[in-house]
Design a protein around this motif. Structure first.
Motif, PDB file in Angstrom:
ATOM      1  N   GLN A 254       0.761  -1.435  -0.143  1.00  0.00           N
ATOM      2  CA  GLN A 254      -0.011   0.249   0.115  1.00  0.00           C
ATOM      3  C   GLN A 254       0.930   1.155  -0.054  1.00  0.00           C
ATOM      4  N   GLU A 255       0.691   2.301  -0.983  1.00  0.00           N
ATOM      5  CA  GLU A 255       1.331   3.407  -0.907  1.00  0.00           C
ATOM      6  C   GLU A 255       0.557   4.551  -0.816  1.00  0.00           C
ATOM      7  N   ASP A 256       0.797   5.313   0.276  1.00  0.00           N
ATOM      8  CA  ASP A 256       0.248   6.678   0.665  1.00  0.00           C
ATOM      9  C   ASP A 256       0.963   7.758   0.241  1.00  0.00           C
ATOM     10  N   SER A 257       0.580   8.904  -0.588  1.00  0.00           N
ATOM     11  CA  SER A 257       1.327  10.137  -0.736  1.00  0.00           C
ATOM     12  C   SER A 257       0.385  10.985  -0.980  1.00  0.00           C
ATOM     13  N   TYR A 258       1.029  12.384  -0.784  1.00  0.00           N
ATOM     14  CA  TYR A 258       0.593  13.625  -0.834  1.00  0.00           C
ATOM     15  C   TYR A 258       1.477  14.898  -1.214  1.00  0.00           C
ATOM     16  N   PHE A 259       0.865  15.815  -1.361  1.00  0.00           N
ATOM     17  CA  PHE A 259       1.731  17.034  -1.672  1.00  0.00           C
ATOM     18  C   PHE A 259       0.813  18.354  -1.537  1.00  0.00           C
ATOM     19  N   TYR A 260       1.547  19.286  -1.171  1.00  0.00           N
ATOM     20  CA  TYR A 260       0.803  20.652  -1.272  1.00  0.00           C
ATOM     21  C   TYR A 260       2.009  21.953  -1.392  1.00  0.00           C
ATOM     22  N   ASP A 278      -5.287  -2.816  -1.486  1.00  0.00           N
ATOM     23  CA  ASP A 278      -5.131  -4.416  -1.607  1.00  0.00           C
ATOM     24  C   ASP A 278      -4.916  -4.522  -3.213  1.00  0.00           C
ATOM     25  N   VAL A 279      -4.322  -3.668  -3.890  1.00  0.00           N
ATOM     26  CA  VAL A 279      -4.229  -3.880  -5.114  1.00  0.00           C
ATOM     27  C   VAL A 279      -2.935  -4.507  -5.634  1.00  0.00           C
ATOM     28  N   TYR A 280      -1.830  -3.846  -5.042  1.00  0.00           N
ATOM     29  CA  TYR A 280      -0.387  -4.375  -5.407  1.00  0.00           C
ATOM     30  C   TYR A 280      -0.179  -5.692  -4.269  1.00  0.00           C
ATOM     31  N   GLN A 281       0.595  -6.698  -4.949  1.00  0.00           N
ATOM     32  CA  GLN A 281       0.962  -7.792  -4.052  1.00  0.00           C
ATOM     33  C   GLN A 281       2.539  -8.048  -4.351  1.00  0.00           C
ATOM     34  N   ASN A 288       9.457  -8.804  -6.712  1.00  0.00           N
ATOM     35  CA  ASN A 288       8.804  -7.792  -7.650  1.00  0.00           C
ATOM     36  C   ASN A 288       7.538  -7.597  -7.009  1.00  0.00           C
ATOM     37  N   ILE A 289       6.849  -6.582  -7.360  1.00  0.00           N
ATOM     38  CA  ILE A 289       5.523  -6.046  -7.036  1.00  0.00           C
ATOM     39  C   ILE A 289       4.574  -5.939  -8.120  1.00  0.00           C
ATOM     40  N   LYS A 290       3.599  -6.770  -8.131  1.00  0.00           N
ATOM     41  CA  LYS A 290       2.621  -6.769  -9.206  1.00  0.00           C
ATOM     42  C   LYS A 290       1.254  -6.642  -8.899  1.00  0.00           C
ATOM     43  N   ILE A 291       0.403  -6.073  -9.675  1.00  0.00           N
ATOM     44  CA  ILE A 291      -1.048  -5.940  -9.405  1.00  0.00           C
ATOM     45  C   ILE A 291      -1.681  -7.297  -9.544  1.00  0.00           C
TER      46      ILE A 291
END
Length: 392
Positions: A254-260, A278-281, A288-291
């Motif tokens: 799980q990736e969480d990001s923001y900017f301002y 729960d999209v990337y495994q 490796n990281i796959k959908i």
């Protein structure tokens, strides 16, 4: 006595064929002749047997002490040459066929006194070196074959001798087999241990459970054909950018990001990845990281999020085109994401569908307290974003 009859009698007494020297000695003593008469009397045969033993014993003293197997092989070669020159199709004497069982046993006992004992062979085992004795004396085997086989021609004699050689060879092969099997088992165990150790190392080296914060990120700008340092660009434009990933025990990525803009802290923007749960495994073996879903399912999920969940944002920001964003995001499905981990450093390399590297990101492992703090800050930023754009 005919030469062929004498040869058979010598073999029954000594369990081997006579040497040329022994044959010549018998001929010199008048025991072997080329005359047509045949010795039938038991007394005459006992006298001849005594002479045979005397000749054999004299010859044994002069022979080098070689193993039985080597002497028999040499005898077989000499005898084959002798048989070729003799009458190859002559039948055995009727007297040799009618020899009694008791007389044969007595012959075996006498022969056993002059035969040398088989040497012990050795093999290695897991517990050390152990002795493995060979099969019973080949002399006894030969004597039994003389008793039981149907020796009606010189060709059957050749078969008997061949059987002795094959029996010795088989005995040696059987003695070597435990050693070969033990070595094979040890090799397989070593191979399995090595494979198991490698498998454990490979799998464990791909373990990235926990939280990681982005520290470096660069991507390749296709339009300008140059690499861009993303974090530096945000900083140069007076923006704050935060990005961290979390991998749970089920290897969900799980990736969480923001900017301002620093002048507008109350108007942050969130990336779509923050809404893709729960999209990337993570594939820990291949690193490796796959959908973890089909391209059709992925497209449906992206479309639902942008057109339904984030419709307030697109209604407020007129410059944003939801269909263009969906197409751009769905195109990333075919990208590959490989990673390496070294200590507290995680590196993710992204390649396009042609295998070209388009992104490099480096993350630093976070402590539990640091991860909780970042997650709390992110939740506050996310709430502001959703409140500003009427996102339910």
């Amino acid at each position: 006595m005919k030469k062929q009859e004498w040869l058979e009698l010598f073999a029954s007494v000594n369990g081997r064929w006579p040497s040329p020297e022994e044959l010549k000695a018998a001929m010199d003593q008048g025991v072997v002749t080329d005359a047509a008469e045949v010795t039938n009397g038991v007394a005459d045969r006992e006298e001849i047997r005594t002479k045979i033993e005397k000749i054999a014993n004299q010859n044994v003293k002069e022979e080098p002490k070689e193993p039985i197997f080597h002497r028999e092989m040499a005898m077989e070669k000499n005898q084959k040459q002798e048989v070729v020159s003799s009458e190859s199709e002559q039948e055995l004497s009727a007297a040799a066929q009618s020899q009694s069982v008791a007389d044969s046993e007595k012959t075996i006992e006498k022969a056993g006194e002059t035969a040398s004992q088989p040497a012990a062979s050795h093999r290695s085992s897991f517990g050390g070196v152990h002795e493995v004795h060979q099969a019973p004396s080949q002399l006894a085997v030969a004597s039994q074959e003389v008793e039981q086989s149907d020796m009606t021609s010189p060709s059957s004699q050749g078969y008997t001798f061949s059987s002795q050689s094959e029996s010795v060879s088989l005995s040696k092969k059987q003695a070597r087999w435990p050693k070969v099997l033990g070595g094979l088992v040890a090799f397989l165990l070593l191979l399995l241990a090595g494979a198991g150790g490698y498998a454990w190392w490979r799998y464990d080296s791909g373990k990235i459970e926990g939280a990681w914060q982005l520290t470096q990120w660069s991507y390749y700008n296709q339009k300008d054909r140059e690499w861009v340092d993303v974090l530096k660009r945000y900083k140069d434009r007076d923006y704050t950018y935060s990005d961290f990933v979390t991998i749970d025990e089920n290897r969900n990525f799980q990736e969480d990001s923001y900017f301002y803009a620093n002048d507008y802290k109350n108007y942050p923007y969130l990336s779509l990845g923050s809404y893709l749960d729960d999209v990337y495994q993570v594939n820990q073996w291949d690193k490796n990281i796959k959908i973890g879903q089909s391209s059709q399912s992925y497209e449906r999920q992206v479309t639902k999020i942008l057109k339904n969940d984030l419709k307030g944002y697109y209604n407020s920001v007129k410059t944003a085109d939801v269909n263009d964003d969906i197409d751009g995001i769905v195109a990333n499905y075919d990208y590959s994401r490989d990673y390496t981990v070294k200590g507290n450093r995680l590196t993710i390399i992204t390649k396009d569908q042609n295998g070209k590297v388009i992104s490099k990101a480096v993350y630093q492992r976070l402590s539990d307290s640091k991860a909780r703090k970042l997650k709390k800050t992110f939740n506050n930023v996310k709430k502001k974003f959703e409140d500003n754009y009427n996102i339910d």
